[in-house]
Design a protein around this motif. Sequence first.
Motif: not given
Length: 123
Positions: A10, A41-42, A45-46, A48, A74
């Motif tokens: 991230a 991965p979730d 992504a959050r 990021r 996202g």
Amino acid sequence: MRIGDAAAAAGTTPRALRYYEERGLLPPPRRTAAGQREYGPDEVARVRVIRELLALGLTVEDLRSLADRLALLGELPPGRCGHPGSDRPGSGVIARRLAALDAEIDRLTRLRAGLARRTFGQP
């Protein structure tokens, strides 16, 4: 993935992930049998999205009030989480931050113009 790998993916630090969790921006992660945090991965992504919104001028407190809609941002393209004038919860946070940025741009523009007039005689 473990916290160090998730943080690296991230673009942040393990300390930041723990902080986001403490502040309610990141839900508590799954734990291994040994009690270590595990991220997927979730969650990466959050994080990021959180980092991008912080870089755009929102505060951690702003994001806390939008925490239930961070996943929408996202998505590609981003889902709507409110717009200026919307009665949707959280839209006021964005509208207030945009107004603050507009006010700061106006202030800096006036400051620049004053300095240019004072030093170079420019209009």
